[in-house]
Design a protein around this motif. Sequence first.
Motif, PDB file in Angstrom:
ATOM      1  N   ALA A 318      -4.270 -10.059  -6.282  1.00 12.33           N
ATOM      2  CA  ALA A 318      -5.753  -9.670  -6.275  1.00 12.33           C
ATOM      3  C   ALA A 318      -5.556  -8.237  -6.451  1.00 12.33           C
ATOM      4  N   ALA A 319      -4.744  -7.322  -5.471  1.00  6.93           N
ATOM      5  CA  ALA A 319      -4.731  -6.028  -5.780  1.00  6.93           C
ATOM      6  C   ALA A 319      -4.489  -5.446  -6.917  1.00  6.93           C
ATOM      7  N   LEU A 320      -3.433  -6.099  -7.685  1.00  5.09           N
ATOM      8  CA  LEU A 320      -2.868  -5.616  -8.880  1.00  5.09           C
ATOM      9  C   LEU A 320      -4.229  -5.678 -10.035  1.00  5.09           C
ATOM     10  N   LEU A 321      -4.737  -6.854  -9.941  1.00  2.19           N
ATOM     11  CA  LEU A 321      -5.758  -6.920 -10.649  1.00  2.19           C
ATOM     12  C   LEU A 321      -6.986  -5.996 -10.639  1.00  2.19           C
ATOM     13  N   ALA A 322      -7.364  -5.706  -9.329  1.00  2.00           N
ATOM     14  CA  ALA A 322      -8.353  -4.645  -9.233  1.00  2.00           C
ATOM     15  C   ALA A 322      -7.853  -3.496  -9.370  1.00  2.00           C
ATOM     16  N   ALA A 323      -6.717  -3.030  -9.076  1.00  2.00           N
ATOM     17  CA  ALA A 323      -6.321  -1.626  -9.966  1.00  2.00           C
ATOM     18  C   ALA A 323      -6.312  -1.783 -11.414  1.00  2.00           C
ATOM     19  N   HIS A 324      -6.015  -2.807 -12.012  1.00  2.00           N
ATOM     20  CA  HIS A 324      -5.886  -2.870 -13.513  1.00  2.00           C
ATOM     21  C   HIS A 324      -7.278  -2.475 -14.123  1.00  2.00           C
ATOM     22  N   ARG A 325      -8.242  -3.279 -13.302  1.00  2.89           N
ATOM     23  CA  ARG A 325      -9.451  -3.270 -14.006  1.00  2.89           C
ATOM     24  C   ARG A 325     -10.405  -2.000 -13.715  1.00  2.89           C
ATOM     25  N   ASP A 326      -9.800  -1.256 -12.527  1.00  2.00           N
ATOM     26  CA  ASP A 326     -10.526   0.035 -12.502  1.00  2.00           C
ATOM     27  C   ASP A 326      -9.443   1.079 -12.285  1.00  2.00           C
ATOM     28  N   PRO A 327      -8.885   1.537 -13.256  1.00  2.00           N
ATOM     29  CA  PRO A 327      -7.874   2.623 -13.260  1.00  2.00           C
ATOM     30  C   PRO A 327      -8.332   3.912 -12.323  1.00  2.00           C
ATOM     31  N   ARG A 328      -9.499   4.083 -12.364  1.00  2.00           N
ATOM     32  CA  ARG A 328      -9.889   5.390 -11.624  1.00  2.00           C
ATOM     33  C   ARG A 328      -9.280   5.231 -10.062  1.00  2.00           C
ATOM     34  N   SER A 329      -9.241   3.827  -9.547  1.00  4.10           N
ATOM     35  CA  SER A 329      -9.001   3.631  -8.306  1.00  4.10           C
ATOM     36  C   SER A 329      -7.326   3.920  -8.011  1.00  4.10           C
ATOM     37  N   THR A 330      -6.505   4.313  -9.081  1.00  2.00           N
ATOM     38  CA  THR A 330      -5.049   4.645  -8.862  1.00  2.00           C
ATOM     39  C   THR A 330      -5.003   6.016  -9.218  1.00  2.00           C
ATOM     40  N   ALA A 331      -5.929   6.989  -9.107  1.00  2.00           N
ATOM     41  CA  ALA A 331      -5.976   8.572  -9.221  1.00  2.00           C
ATOM     42  C   ALA A 331      -6.378   8.847  -7.746  1.00  2.00           C
ATOM     43  N   LEU A 332      -5.626   9.817  -7.357  1.00  2.00           N
ATOM     44  CA  LEU A 332      -5.882  10.452  -5.954  1.00  2.00           C
ATOM     45  C   LEU A 332      -7.303  11.029  -6.010  1.00  2.00           C
ATOM     46  N   PRO A 333      -8.385  10.869  -5.153  1.00  2.00           N
ATOM     47  CA  PRO A 333      -9.515  11.571  -5.134  1.00  2.00           C
ATOM     48  C   PRO A 333      -9.413  13.084  -4.956  1.00  2.00           C
ATOM     49  N   ALA A 334     -10.124  13.935  -5.130  1.00  2.00           N
ATOM     50  CA  ALA A 334     -10.210  15.271  -5.060  1.00  2.00           C
ATOM     51  C   ALA A 334     -10.225  15.520  -3.481  1.00  2.00           C
ATOM     52  N   GLY A 335      -9.381  16.449  -3.121  1.00  2.00           N
ATOM     53  CA  GLY A 335      -9.192  16.872  -1.928  1.00  2.00           C
ATOM     54  C   GLY A 335      -8.375  16.128  -1.213  1.00  2.00           C
ATOM     55  N   THR A 336      -7.622  14.968  -1.679  1.00  2.00           N
ATOM     56  CA  THR A 336      -6.528  14.271  -0.827  1.00  2.00           C
ATOM     57  C   THR A 336      -5.575  15.061  -0.377  1.00  2.00           C
ATOM     58  N   SER A 337      -5.146  15.193   1.128  1.00  2.00           N
ATOM     59  CA  SER A 337      -4.305  15.770   1.560  1.00  2.00           C
ATOM     60  C   SER A 337      -2.771  15.296   1.436  1.00  2.00           C
ATOM     61  N   LEU A 338      -1.930  15.827   0.948  1.00  2.00           N
ATOM     62  CA  LEU A 338      -0.725  15.311   1.036  1.00  2.00           C
ATOM     63  C   LEU A 338       0.515  16.047   1.916  1.00  2.00           C
ATOM     64  N   ALA A 339      -0.212  16.805   2.889  1.00  2.00           N
ATOM     65  CA  ALA A 339       0.473  17.332   4.038  1.00  2.00           C
ATOM     66  C   ALA A 339       1.113  16.087   4.925  1.00  2.00           C
ATOM     67  N   PRO A 340       1.983  16.132   5.675  1.00  2.00           N
ATOM     68  CA  PRO A 340       3.087  17.453   5.672  1.00  2.00           C
ATOM     69  C   PRO A 340       3.902  17.817   4.583  1.00  2.00           C
ATOM     70  N   THR A 341       4.069  18.995   3.929  1.00  2.00           N
ATOM     71  CA  THR A 341       5.042  19.219   2.872  1.00  2.00           C
ATOM     72  C   THR A 341       6.199  19.539   3.362  1.00  2.00           C
ATOM     73  N   LEU A 342       7.139  19.876   2.533  1.00  2.00           N
ATOM     74  CA  LEU A 342       8.587  20.278   3.047  1.00  2.00           C
ATOM     75  C   LEU A 342       8.717  21.548   3.686  1.00  2.00           C
ATOM     76  N   ASP A 343       7.712  22.481   3.480  1.00  2.00           N
ATOM     77  CA  ASP A 343       7.491  23.633   4.320  1.00  2.00           C
ATOM     78  C   ASP A 343       7.306  23.143   5.664  1.00  2.00           C
ATOM     79  N   ASP A 344       6.415  22.180   6.051  1.00  2.00           N
ATOM     80  CA  ASP A 344       6.094  22.010   7.269  1.00  2.00           C
ATOM     81  C   ASP A 344       7.366  21.207   7.926  1.00  2.00           C
ATOM     82  N   THR A 345       8.113  20.352   7.320  1.00  2.00           N
ATOM     83  CA  THR A 345       9.344  19.884   7.364  1.00  2.00           C
ATOM     84  C   THR A 345      10.416  20.732   7.882  1.00  2.00           C
ATOM     85  N   ALA A 346      10.598  21.774   7.269  1.00  2.00           N
ATOM     86  CA  ALA A 346      11.464  22.959   7.349  1.00  2.00           C
ATOM     87  C   ALA A 346      10.933  23.603   8.709  1.00  2.00           C
ATOM     88  N   ALA A 347       9.974  23.817   8.873  1.00  2.00           N
ATOM     89  CA  ALA A 347       9.245  24.564  10.437  1.00  2.00           C
ATOM     90  C   ALA A 347       9.691  23.848  11.583  1.00  2.00           C
TER      91      ALA A 347
END
Length: 358
Positions: A318-347
């Motif tokens: 069901a999850a594969l079919l839903a994602a296939h029928r709605d490709p936009r659902s497989t794109a990250l929305p604007a503003g999605t945070s990907l923190a922590p970054t490697l800079d955070d890891t180093a700190a």
Amino acid sequence: MPTPLCIVVGPPSHGVTAYASDVAASLIEADPAVRRRDVATAELAETLVADERPARVHLHVTDKLFGSSLEDAADQIERLAALTSLTVTLHDLPQPSDGETAVHRRAAAYRRMAQAAHGVVVSSEHERSLLAEHVDDALPRVLVAPLGTRPGAPFASAGSAGSGVDAASAPPAADPSELRVVIAGYVYPGKGHDDAIAACGDLVRRGEAASATVVALGGPSAGHERDVEALASAATAVGVRFEVTGRLGDEAYAAAFHAPVVPLVAHRHWSASRSLLDWAEQGRRAVVADTRYTREMDALRPGSIALYDPESDGALAAALLAAHRDPRSTALPAGTSLAPTLDDTAAAHLAWWREVAP
């Protein structure tokens, strides 16, 4: 106290080695006093430490990089710990999915490694739990430092040190009749290729997909070449194609993440997952098996993955079919945070090393 010498062990193509290299580079950028050395084998690391006698050393450790057996790996870490004040980042911690016999043997080896070290780093609270459940529940000086995203990832926001996605742009529209599901990384048991094939077979059988292909973006892990043959046979039996790209160069690998496909991360054996971040760094929202680890990652980076229940019949299909029928659902929305970054890891590492100085 001086910062540890970061020794990066193993071939650059190995996931643990590649991540150790990323962390070391970020550490040097954060503190130029940090030193690193790259060596091909654990034996060369031991020779280096024996010759140079650095006061402190940090290693990223998975048993297969440090010995031909679990016991050899533990011996190697104990010898290194006798030469210097050693801290380690442990990867691939023992867990029940190793199997009843293997988990006890792996636990014994990782216990020796953890107890020999002056401090231990793990990459998630899930792994801290594995450490307590299967290795040693009384270890002092444990740091949880989640895998960091690369600040320079193509879809990372320059205005936020790589901690956000600039814009939500849907991948190219897929052929409505053909379902293509991609699993990134090495092929080995428990990675979810078999689950993907079965789910795609169900969709083809029910006529909800005219055709389906499961793509392994990478090649077989060492010793698992026959698994590719078995997966191909299983796919043929249910009317699904199975493709294996083999190892790709960096540009080709990144380009494959932008194709009109459904990204899937379906591990049953969770420790920490670099491939989970690979999709996010390329602006894609993967369909991901709901586990203790992935729930933690979903809370850490809200909106970056789409969870499904691997224990529920039909949930993956069901999850594969839903994602296939709605490709936009497989794109990250604007503003999605990907923190922590490697800079955070180093700190986090630099602060922890100051706290745990011998």
